[in-house]
Design a protein around this motif. Structure first.
Motif, PDB file in Angstrom:
ATOM      1  N   THR A   1       0.803  -1.225   0.000  1.00 40.53           N
ATOM      2  CA  THR A   1       0.000   0.000   0.000  1.00 40.53           C
ATOM      3  C   THR A   1       0.837   1.277   0.000  1.00 40.53           C
ATOM      4  OG1 THR A   1      -0.173  -0.113   2.419  1.00 40.53           O
ATOM      5  CG2 THR A   1      -1.966  -1.100   1.136  1.00 40.53           C
ATOM      6  N   ALA A   2       2.138   1.151   0.058  1.00 39.53           N
ATOM      7  CA  ALA A   2       3.004   2.333   0.094  1.00 39.53           C
ATOM      8  C   ALA A   2       3.752   2.494  -1.221  1.00 39.53           C
ATOM      9  CB  ALA A   2       4.012   2.228   1.240  1.00 39.53           C
ATOM     10  N   ASP A   3       4.021   3.743  -1.592  1.00 35.32           N
ATOM     11  CA  ASP A   3       5.029   4.041  -2.602  1.00 35.32           C
ATOM     12  C   ASP A   3       6.363   4.165  -1.881  1.00 35.32           C
ATOM     13  OD1 ASP A   3       2.891   4.143  -4.283  1.00 35.32           O
ATOM     14  OD2 ASP A   3       3.032   6.279  -4.718  1.00 35.32           O
ATOM     15  N   VAL A   4       7.448   3.761  -2.529  1.00 37.24           N
ATOM     16  CA  VAL A   4       8.762   3.821  -1.888  1.00 37.24           C
ATOM     17  C   VAL A   4       9.772   4.461  -2.822  1.00 37.24           C
ATOM     18  CG1 VAL A   4       8.349   1.814  -0.416  1.00 37.24           C
ATOM     19  CG2 VAL A   4       9.360   1.482  -2.683  1.00 37.24           C
ATOM     20  N   ILE A   5      10.928   4.765  -2.276  1.00 35.36           N
ATOM     21  CA  ILE A   5      12.058   5.256  -3.056  1.00 35.36           C
ATOM     22  C   ILE A   5      13.323   4.682  -2.442  1.00 35.36           C
ATOM     23  CG2 ILE A   5      12.307   7.395  -1.693  1.00 35.36           C
ATOM     24  CD1 ILE A   5      13.091   8.796  -4.367  1.00 35.36           C
ATOM     25  N   PHE A   6      14.325   4.446  -3.269  1.00 30.24           N
ATOM     26  CA  PHE A   6      15.600   3.914  -2.813  1.00 30.24           C
ATOM     27  C   PHE A   6      16.631   5.038  -2.829  1.00 30.24           C
ATOM     28  CE2 PHE A   6      13.106   0.371  -3.964  1.00 30.24           C
ATOM     29  CZ  PHE A   6      13.546  -0.682  -3.177  1.00 30.24           C
ATOM     30  N   VAL A   7      17.345   5.191  -1.699  1.00 32.63           N
ATOM     31  CA  VAL A   7      18.282   6.298  -1.527  1.00 32.63           C
ATOM     32  C   VAL A   7      19.600   5.780  -0.977  1.00 32.63           C
ATOM     33  CG1 VAL A   7      16.362   7.901  -1.099  1.00 32.63           C
ATOM     34  CG2 VAL A   7      17.527   6.828   0.838  1.00 32.63           C
ATOM     35  N   ARG A   8      20.597   6.651  -0.975  1.00 35.16           N
ATOM     36  CA  ARG A   8      21.923   6.284  -0.459  1.00 35.16           C
ATOM     37  C   ARG A   8      21.904   6.211   1.057  1.00 35.16           C
ATOM     38  NH1 ARG A   8      27.844   9.146  -1.655  1.00 35.16           N
ATOM     39  NH2 ARG A   8      29.000   7.912  -0.122  1.00 35.16           N
ATOM     40  N   GLY A   9      22.253   5.050   1.589  1.00 29.72           N
ATOM     41  CA  GLY A   9      22.366   4.878   3.026  1.00 29.72           C
ATOM     42  C   GLY A   9      23.803   5.050   3.487  1.00 29.72           C
ATOM     43  N   THR A  10      23.967   5.362   4.769  1.00 27.34           N
ATOM     44  CA  THR A  10      25.297   5.498   5.373  1.00 27.34           C
ATOM     45  C   THR A  10      25.364   4.672   6.659  1.00 27.34           C
ATOM     46  OG1 THR A  10      24.601   7.525   6.520  1.00 27.34           O
ATOM     47  CG2 THR A  10      25.676   7.794   4.375  1.00 27.34           C
ATOM     48  N   GLN A  11      24.645   3.567   6.689  1.00 29.68           N
ATOM     49  CA  GLN A  11      24.509   2.770   7.898  1.00 29.68           C
ATOM     50  C   GLN A  11      25.815   2.101   8.314  1.00 29.68           C
ATOM     51  OE1 GLN A  11      22.999   2.184   4.923  1.00 29.68           O
ATOM     52  NE2 GLN A  11      22.738   0.006   4.526  1.00 29.68           N
ATOM     53  N   SER A  12      25.838   1.641   9.548  1.00 26.03           N
ATOM     54  CA  SER A  12      27.011   1.003  10.132  1.00 26.03           C
ATOM     55  C   SER A  12      27.269  -0.362   9.507  1.00 26.03           C
ATOM     56  CB  SER A  12      26.805   0.829  11.642  1.00 26.03           C
ATOM     57  OG  SER A  12      26.401   2.030  12.257  1.00 26.03           O
ATOM     58  N   SER A  13      28.482  -0.874   9.718  1.00 26.69           N
ATOM     59  CA  SER A  13      28.820  -2.203   9.205  1.00 26.69           C
ATOM     60  C   SER A  13      28.011  -3.286   9.905  1.00 26.69           C
ATOM     61  CB  SER A  13      30.317  -2.471   9.372  1.00 26.69           C
ATOM     62  OG  SER A  13      30.708  -2.311  10.719  1.00 26.69           O
ATOM     63  N   THR A  14      27.553  -3.029  11.119  1.00 28.75           N
ATOM     64  CA  THR A  14      26.539  -3.845  11.781  1.00 28.75           C
ATOM     65  C   THR A  14      25.381  -2.919  12.096  1.00 28.75           C
ATOM     66  OG1 THR A  14      28.157  -5.351  12.768  1.00 28.75           O
ATOM     67  CG2 THR A  14      25.959  -5.308  13.756  1.00 28.75           C
ATOM     68  N   LEU A  15      24.236  -3.184  11.509  1.00 27.22           N
ATOM     69  CA  LEU A  15      23.086  -2.286  11.610  1.00 27.22           C
ATOM     70  C   LEU A  15      22.658  -2.118  13.063  1.00 27.22           C
ATOM     71  CD1 LEU A  15      21.297  -0.838   9.442  1.00 27.22           C
ATOM     72  CD2 LEU A  15      19.676  -2.722   9.731  1.00 27.22           C
ATOM     73  N   VAL A  16      22.454  -0.856  13.466  1.00 24.02           N
ATOM     74  CA  VAL A  16      21.997  -0.537  14.824  1.00 24.02           C
ATOM     75  C   VAL A  16      20.795   0.390  14.729  1.00 24.02           C
ATOM     76  CG1 VAL A  16      24.283  -0.832  15.857  1.00 24.02           C
ATOM     77  CG2 VAL A  16      23.600   1.424  15.012  1.00 24.02           C
ATOM     78  N   ALA A  17      20.074   0.544  15.839  1.00 23.67           N
ATOM     79  CA  ALA A  17      18.868   1.374  15.849  1.00 23.67           C
ATOM     80  C   ALA A  17      19.156   2.800  15.393  1.00 23.67           C
ATOM     81  CB  ALA A  17      18.247   1.374  17.242  1.00 23.67           C
ATOM     82  N   GLY A  18      20.322   3.303  15.748  1.00 23.05           N
ATOM     83  CA  GLY A  18      20.687   4.669  15.394  1.00 23.05           C
ATOM     84  C   GLY A  18      20.889   4.890  13.914  1.00 23.05           C
ATOM     85  N   ASP A  19      20.921   3.810  13.133  1.00 21.16           N
ATOM     86  CA  ASP A  19      21.041   3.956  11.679  1.00 21.16           C
ATOM     87  C   ASP A  19      19.719   4.356  11.030  1.00 21.16           C
ATOM     88  OD1 ASP A  19      23.791   3.426  11.240  1.00 21.16           O
ATOM     89  OD2 ASP A  19      23.420   1.287  11.580  1.00 21.16           O
ATOM     90  N   PHE A  20      18.667   4.494  11.823  1.00 16.64           N
ATOM     91  CA  PHE A  20      17.382   4.938  11.286  1.00 16.64           C
ATOM     92  C   PHE A  20      17.544   6.181  10.420  1.00 16.64           C
ATOM     93  CE2 PHE A  20      13.671   7.769  11.828  1.00 16.64           C
ATOM     94  CZ  PHE A  20      12.715   6.995  11.188  1.00 16.64           C
ATOM     95  N   ASN A  21      18.365   7.136  10.869  1.00 18.80           N
ATOM     96  CA  ASN A  21      18.554   8.369  10.099  1.00 18.80           C
ATOM     97  C   ASN A  21      19.914   8.422   9.400  1.00 18.80           C
ATOM     98  OD1 ASN A  21      20.214   8.843  12.264  1.00 18.80           O
ATOM     99  ND2 ASN A  21      18.998  10.499  13.143  1.00 18.80           N
ATOM    100  N   SER A  22      20.483   7.242   9.088  1.00 17.83           N
ATOM    101  CA  SER A  22      21.752   7.185   8.353  1.00 17.83           C
ATOM    102  C   SER A  22      21.490   7.310   6.861  1.00 17.83           C
ATOM    103  CB  SER A  22      22.501   5.890   8.682  1.00 17.83           C
ATOM    104  OG  SER A  22      22.939   5.880  10.015  1.00 17.83           O
ATOM    105  N   LEU A  23      21.150   8.522   6.469  1.00 17.31           N
ATOM    106  CA  LEU A  23      20.825   8.848   5.080  1.00 17.31           C
ATOM    107  C   LEU A  23      21.793   9.917   4.605  1.00 17.31           C
ATOM    108  CD1 LEU A  23      16.949   9.193   5.528  1.00 17.31           C
ATOM    109  CD2 LEU A  23      18.230   7.136   4.887  1.00 17.31           C
ATOM    110  N   HIS A  24      22.337   9.752   3.423  1.00 13.97           N
ATOM    111  CA  HIS A  24      23.372  10.633   2.904  1.00 13.97           C
ATOM    112  C   HIS A  24      22.936  12.091   2.849  1.00 13.97           C
ATOM    113  CE1 HIS A  24      26.655  12.034   0.370  1.00 13.97           C
ATOM    114  NE2 HIS A  24      25.773  12.486  -0.513  1.00 13.97           N
ATOM    115  N   ASN A  25      23.666  12.947   3.585  1.00 19.04           N
ATOM    116  CA  ASN A  25      23.540  14.410   3.436  1.00 19.04           C
ATOM    117  C   ASN A  25      22.145  14.934   3.787  1.00 19.04           C
ATOM    118  OD1 ASN A  25      24.841  16.837   2.785  1.00 19.04           O
ATOM    119  ND2 ASN A  25      24.106  16.814   0.674  1.00 19.04           N
ATOM    120  N   CYS A  26      21.506  14.331   4.799  1.00 23.27           N
ATOM    121  CA  CYS A  26      20.104  14.677   5.084  1.00 23.27           C
ATOM    122  C   CYS A  26      19.863  15.291   6.460  1.00 23.27           C
ATOM    123  CB  CYS A  26      19.229  13.432   4.971  1.00 23.27           C
ATOM    124  SG  CYS A  26      18.997  12.847   3.291  1.00 23.27           S
ATOM    125  N   SER A  27      20.898  15.544   7.248  1.00 25.61           N
ATOM    126  CA  SER A  27      20.685  15.974   8.635  1.00 25.61           C
ATOM    127  C   SER A  27      19.889  17.269   8.730  1.00 25.61           C
ATOM    128  CB  SER A  27      22.024  16.117   9.356  1.00 25.61           C
ATOM    129  OG  SER A  27      22.868  17.043   8.679  1.00 25.61           O
TER     130      SER A  27
END
Length: 220
Positions: free
Chosen positions: A84-110
Motif C-alpha cells: 500500500t506504500a510508494d517507496v524510493i531507494f536512496v543512499r544509506g550510510t549505515q554502520s557495518s553492523t546495523l543498529v537502531a541509530g542507523d534509522f537516520n543514516s541517510l546521505h547528506n540529510c541531517s
C-alpha cells in the motif's frame, strides 16, 4: 547481467510509536531488526492518540570488484505482505553492523530531517547525491520487484566498496508529509534460507573501448 546478493547486514530500523510527526521523522532511532526472514517497512499513525511510527529498510552489496560505473543496474527486492506504500531507494550510510541509530543514516540529510514539520519543510527531494531511484508506485508482494537505478547509483557502485541503500516510504517519509493511516510494503531479507528470495543487485558492466584499429582488413 552479473548479480550481487545482499549481505546479511540488511534489515530495518524504526522509531517505535512516538508523539507527533516531527518527533518521528527526525528521530534518532529506537528499534532495529537485522535477523528477520521477511518483514515490512511502514509509516503508521494511531489517530486516537496521535502516535506516529516510521520504519526504514537498509541493504548493502559488496561492489569492491567493480571499478567502472555500470552502463545499467537494478535492485531486485522480493515482495512480502503489504503493497500500500510508494517507496524510493536512496543512499544509506549505515554502520557495518546495523543498529537502531542507523534509522537516520541517510546521505547528506541531517538539515532536512531536523526541519521536519509534516508539511514538506524537511522534504528530501533535491538533496544532492541522495536518490538512487525514482518513486516506485507499484509493488508485488509475491515476486521480485525490479527497481531501475539512476546515474548517481551507477557512479557510487563503482566508487564505493560497499553499496549501501535505504528503502523508505515516499509520499510521507521522503517528502515530509504527515500520515493519517498505515501504509507499508513488505520484502524478504538475505537471512531467508537459500537465495531464491534474497535481495540482489543486477548490473551490466561498462563497455571498454578497444585501442585496435582496422585498415584494409589488417590491425595496426
Amino acid at each position: 547481467m552479473p548479480n550481487i546478493f545482499s549481505g546479511t547486514n540488511d534489515g530495518w530500523c524504526a522509531t517505535g510509536l512516538v508523539s507527533g510527526w516531527a518527533t518521528a521523522r527526525s528521530h534518532a532511532g529506537a528499534l532495529v531488526d537485522l535477523n528477520n526472514i521477511a518483514d515490512a517497512i511502514s509509516v503508521i499513525t494511531i489517530p486516537a492518540i496521535g502516535n506516529i511510527g516510521i520504519r526504514r529498510a537498509f541493504f548493502e552489496f559488496d561492489t569492491s570488484g567493480i571499478s567502472e560505473a555500470p552502463s545499467a543496474a537494478s535492485l531486485n527486492i522480493y515482495g512480502y505482505v503489504g503493497n500500500t506504500a510508494d517507496v524510493i531507494f536512496v543512499r544509506g550510510t549505515q554502520s557495518s553492523t546495523l543498529v537502531a541509530g542507523d534509522f537516520n543514516s541517510l546521505h547528506n540529510c541531517s538539515t532536512e530531517l531536523a526541519a521536519s514539520d509534516g508539511s514538506g519543510a524537511g522534504t528530501l527531494a533535491g538533496v544532492s547525491g541522495l536518490a538512487y531511484s525514482s518513486e516506485v508506485s507499484t509493488w508485488s508482494n509475491s515476486g521480485y520487484n525490479e527497481i531501475t537505478l539512476n546515474s548517481t547509483a551507477l557512479s557510487d557502485i563503482a566508487s564505493l566498496d560497499t553499496f549501501k541503500v535505504c528503502m523508505m516510504e515516499y509520499d510521507h517519509d521522503y517528502l515530509d508529509i504527515t500520515v493519517t493511516s498505515r501504509v507499508q510494503v513488505g520484502n524478504y531479507w538475505a537471512d531467508n534460507g537459500g537465495i531464491t528470495k534474497d535481495p540482489y543487485l543486477s548490473y551490466t558492466a561498462a563497455v571498454t573501448a578497444t585501442d585496435n584499429s582496422v585498415f584494409f582488413g589488417c590491425n595496426f
